[in-house]
Each structure stands twice: as structure tokens, then as C-alpha cells.
Design an enzyme around this catalytic site. Structure first.
Site, PDB file in Angstrom:
ATOM      1  N   PHE A 150       0.806  -1.216   0.000  1.00 32.38           N
ATOM      2  CA  PHE A 150       0.000   0.000   0.000  1.00 32.38           C
ATOM      3  C   PHE A 150       0.840   1.267   0.000  1.00 32.38           C
ATOM      4  O   PHE A 150       0.299   2.372   0.012  1.00 32.38           O
ATOM      5  CB  PHE A 150      -0.926   0.027   1.220  1.00 32.38           C
ATOM      6  N   ARG A 188      -1.202  -4.208  15.454  1.00 35.30           N
ATOM      7  CA  ARG A 188      -1.985  -5.063  14.575  1.00 35.30           C
ATOM      8  C   ARG A 188      -1.240  -5.513  13.319  1.00 35.30           C
ATOM      9  O   ARG A 188      -1.859  -6.038  12.387  1.00 35.30           O
ATOM     10  CB  ARG A 188      -3.313  -4.391  14.196  1.00 35.30           C
TER      11      ARG A 188
END
Length: 477
Positions: free
Chosen positions: A26, A136
Site C-alpha cells: 500500500f 496489529r
């Protein structure tokens, strides 16, 4: 699958582009030189195809959090965050090496080095958890190395932010290091799932592969997810990896979240016990504490120290009596100017002979200064006594750990105690003869060998103030 080409580097005011550093799912990372102050920096730029208004807003919020957390020595330092002229958000970060993410697959990292890395990264994760932030995306490739060989955790929250957006599916999810409950969409992340990822990361650094990866076998995403949900990690298979470390990693990657260590700090304690077992220096815990943040500004003990006497304008002080010879009229009123200026006399005069002359100004005598000094000293002593009394009263009001029990197993002992009535923000200070540690859990694990004696005391700490220590509890191995 063909690897995509990097995007074009944006034009950033105050920075000069040098070359591409790497590409991800990304974002791209470029090497720039900052013009002032002059230094080389890494700039991570999001891809235009994953950016929308919601992602920009979330990116800015996460960038602010990452900048606050980056004061931790094991979290990547962020210098700046903004949006380029073509609308792509970017981060300006400390230039680090990504060699660890490649090195662990090429060579067997020493156990002591992996333990040190694991404790430092877990310290960063624990600090983030106490600030209410989940990473995360803990995995080996997100552990970078500074110029001083210190491991730092990168990509704090950014991958997860993108994963929560509608731009693409699971863009922030790294399957090999994700806990079962995350892969099954039962949660987007918890402290327990982060502990699982920490265990999987340490396992990977030791084994050279992710925990459920089969060398030469089928390792597609579906295969890995199936094994993570059903199987146990295979033994690492290195003779220099202690059985105690294998067991700690198995606990960290337990299928049930409640069977794992309850915090990153508890996981750290298990790694430190392994360090003690193999005879290497214990890596210190680096965890930011709210109550010690206060002590950083004013040290706890400094609250009762006298830092010096501030000069006071005599106009605000009570008038001092002067001794004068009998038969001499009172001296005229004197206008006291601030300290360091001359004393000025009023226009009043008294007769002397055939005319008038100003009344001489008397200088303070040595006795006057001695009396003032005694008075000031008495005030200071009274203030110190008051502070000590207040602190003593506060200490007596804090809860005290009364009874500590010990459960001894081969090579270790688990000390535990009942909660004496902690409030939000309270911590236990555990002292074992070395540097004390702070924790929330009402238990502490220590390692030892035959003939060793381990003793601990536990003290409740509240907003930088320590309560009454417990009685010492000792165990012989």
C-alpha cells in the site's frame, strides 16, 4: 505474480529525492535528503489508488499517534507527516535498515540476540497498549535496525488503518503472524492477539520461517490459515534453543486467548527468565509509566528538597524594628526599592545645630541578618516537616500486599499475591535485589538454579508515591 514498479516519488518542499528504498502493498519508501537540518531520511508515501478522504483522515490520526509513541527507544522515530501536492499522504521517518527481515531467513540468529530483540520490541508494544494503541501488524519485516544496531518497530497503526478502510480487502493483514481470532474475523485486534504476534515473530527469528510455514510444502494463504486454526507450531529444531523458550512461545501462540500471557509485559518476563537461564545479561524493560512521567519533571524525592531561597521585594515584607539610641528621634519613613537598588529617604528632616541635614540611613546590622536567616531556616524546616508528614500519611493510605505465596517448578518459581485494592493507574513495584520492575499482574516469575535463593518484596505505587513494602518472601532452589 509480477512485482509492481514503484510509484513516482512526490516533490516535497525542503527535501531532495535520491532513490527508491522499497515497495509494499500500500506504500512505497523513498530515500530523500532533508535540506534543513541536513540529513538523510526515509519517506513512506501511500499509493494513490488506496487513498480516499476517509483514509487521509485516518492516516493523519494514526500519524499523530505514531509520532507520540516514537519517543520510545524501540519505536521508529517520525519527524514529519503531511500530504504531498498530488494528494498522497506521507511520513518522514528515521532512516533505518530493513536487513533483519531478510537476515533471519538466511542465517540462524543467536538466541541471545533474538531474546534482546524480542524484549525490546515487546517493551514498545506494552508502551503502546498502555497508551490505548494496537499495532496489529507485528512481524519480522516491521522490525528495522537503527544505525546503532537497536531494533525498532515500524508501521505503527498505518497498515491496520488501511485494513479497516473499504479501499481493499485485508490490506493490513499479515496472515503468518496473525492470531486465529483475527483471521476468523472475531476481532480486529486485542492485547491477546498482539501477544500471539509477538510470539510468532520471536519464533520466526529463531527458526528462519513463520510458525506454520512448511519448508517445501503448500504455504498458500488458505493453507496457513487452516494450520493456524488447527495445528500447533512445530518445534524450532535448534539444539541451542532452550526448552523453556520453546514452551514460552507455545504459550504465547495458544489457540485460546485466555491461555496466553495476559500482557506483553508478562511475555517479556518469560523471555527475561530464559536470559537468566542461559547466563546472559538481562535486557531491561523499557516501558513508559504515567506516574513516572510526573517524576521526570519533579523527582519523587525532590519534592522534599530545598532548591534555594528566592529574593523577595522588602515592600511585601513586614517592617523590621531598628534599634536607636535614647534621645534620638525616630528615623523618617524609608521607601524600600527592589533588591539591588539604593534606599531612598523621604523629605522629612530633623534639626541639627543651626540647619537641617538628611537623617542618615542605618544599614542592617549583622545581628539583623542572623535573625532573618534563623527565621527563614525555621520556615523551611517547617515546610519540610509538613511535606514529610503529608507523604507519610499518603504512604499509610496506600494498600499493602500482605501475603505472597510461591509455587516452585523445575528451574523457576511463580510468586503470587491477592489484589489488596488497587485503583486505576496503580502498579506493583517488584524488587528482587536488582533494579525494581513495575507491573499490573499480581504475580511474578523468577528463574533460578540449584542452590540459588530468590527473594522478592512487592510495593503498591500510585502516581509516583510508593506505599509500604510487603514482607520479603524467599524461595530456595
Amino acid at each position: 505474480m509480477a512485482r509492481r514498479l514503484p510509484s513516482s516519488p512526490p516533490s516535497l518542499p525542503g527535501f531532495s529525492y535520491i532513490r527508491v528504498l522499497g515497495s509494499g502493498g500500500f506504500a512505497d519508501v523513498f530515500l530523500y535528503e532533508q535540506n534543513m537540518p541536513r540529513r538523510q531520511v526515509a519517506v513512506k508515501v501511500m499509493l494513490s489508488e488506496v487513498v480516499n478522504d476517509q483514509v487521509r483522515a485516518m492516516f493523519q490520526a494514526e500519524a499523530n499517534l505514531m509520532a507520540q509513541l516514537s519517543t520510545h527507544p524501540s519505536i521508529l522515530t517520525v519527524y514529519q507527516a503531511s500530504v504531498s501536492a498530488d494528494g498522497r499522504p506521507y511520513l518522514v521517518m528515521e532512516l533505518c535498515s530493513a536487513s533483519l527481515g531478510e537476515r533471519y531467513r538466511r542465517e540462524a540468529l543467536p538466541v541471545a540476540e533474538v531474546l534482546r530483540i524480542g524484549i525490546k520490541i515487546a517493551s514498545a508494544v506494552e508502551t503502546a497498549h498502555r497508551a490505548g494503541v494496537l499495532h496489529r501488524d507485528i512481524k519480522p519485516s516491521n522490525i528495522l535496525t537503527t544505525a546503532y544496531a537497536n531494533p525498532v518497530l515500524s508501521d505503527f497503526g498505518i497498515a491496520a488503518t488501511l485494513g479497516e478502510s473499504d479501499s481493499t480487502e485485508a490490506i493490513g493483514l499479515s496472515i503468518p503472524w496473525s492470531a486465529p481470532e483475527v483471521l476468523n474475523d472475531e476481532t480486529s485486534g486485542t492485547v491477546a492477539s498482539e501477544v500471539w504476534s509477538l510470539g510468532a515473530t520471536v519464533y520466526s527469528l529463531l527458526s528462519g520461517r513463520s510458525p506454520f510455514e512448511l519448508p517445501g510444502g503448500a504455504n498458500r494463504s488458505a493453507d496457513l490459515i487452516s494450520r493456524i486454526n488447527r495445528a500447533r507450531p512445530q518445534p524450532i529444531g535448534r539444539p541451542d534453543v532452550p526448552a523453556r523458550l520453546e514452551a514460552a512461545l507455545q504459550r504465547a501462540m495458544a489457540k485460546r486467548p485466555d491461555a496466553r500471557p495476559r500482557s506483553a509485559l508478562e511475555f517479556i518476563r518469560e523471555l527475561q527468565a530464559v536470559e537468566q537461564e542461559i547466563g546472559v545479561s538481562q535486557t531491561p524493560v523499557e516501558v513508559a509509566m504515567d506516574e513516572w512521567a510526573i517524576a521526570t519533571v519533579v523527582d519523587v524525592e525532590d519534592r522534599t528538597r530545598v532548591r534555594g531561597i528566592v529574593a523577595v521585594n522588602p515592600e511585601g515584607a513586614p517592617p523590621r524594628r531598628k534599634r536607636r539610641p535614647s534621645g534620638v528621634a525616630a528615623a523618617p519613613a524609608v521607601d524600600y526599592s527592589p533588591v539591588g537598588t539604593m534606599l531612598r529617604q523621604n523629605s522629612s528632616t530633623r534639626p541639627t545645630g543651626g540647619g537641617t541635614r538628611p537623617d542618615p540611613v542605618r544599614r542592617p546590622t549583622l545581628l539583623s541578618w542572623v535573625l532573618v536567616g534563623v527565621a527563614v531556616l525555621a520556615i523551611i524546616c517547617g515546610a519540610i516537616a509538613t511535606l514529610i508528614a503529608i507523604r507519610s500519611t499518603t504512604t499509610q493510605q496506600l494498600p499493602r500486599v500482605n501475603t505472597i505465596t510461591a509455587l516452585q517448578t523445575q528451574g523457576s518459581v511463580v510468586f503470587s499475591w491477592n489484589d489488596p485494592g488497587l485503583e486505576d493507574g496503580d502498579r506493583y513495584q517488584v524488587s528482587t535485589g536488582g533494579a525494581p520492575s513495575l507491573q499490573q499482574a499480581p504475580r511474578f516469575t523468577a528463574a533460578g538454579q540449584r542452590g540459588d535463593e530468590v527473594c522478592i518484596t512487592v510495593t503498591v505505587v500510585r502516581q509516583g508515591t510508593r506505599g509500604t513494602p510487603s514482607s520479603e518472601k524467599c524461595v530456595e532452589f
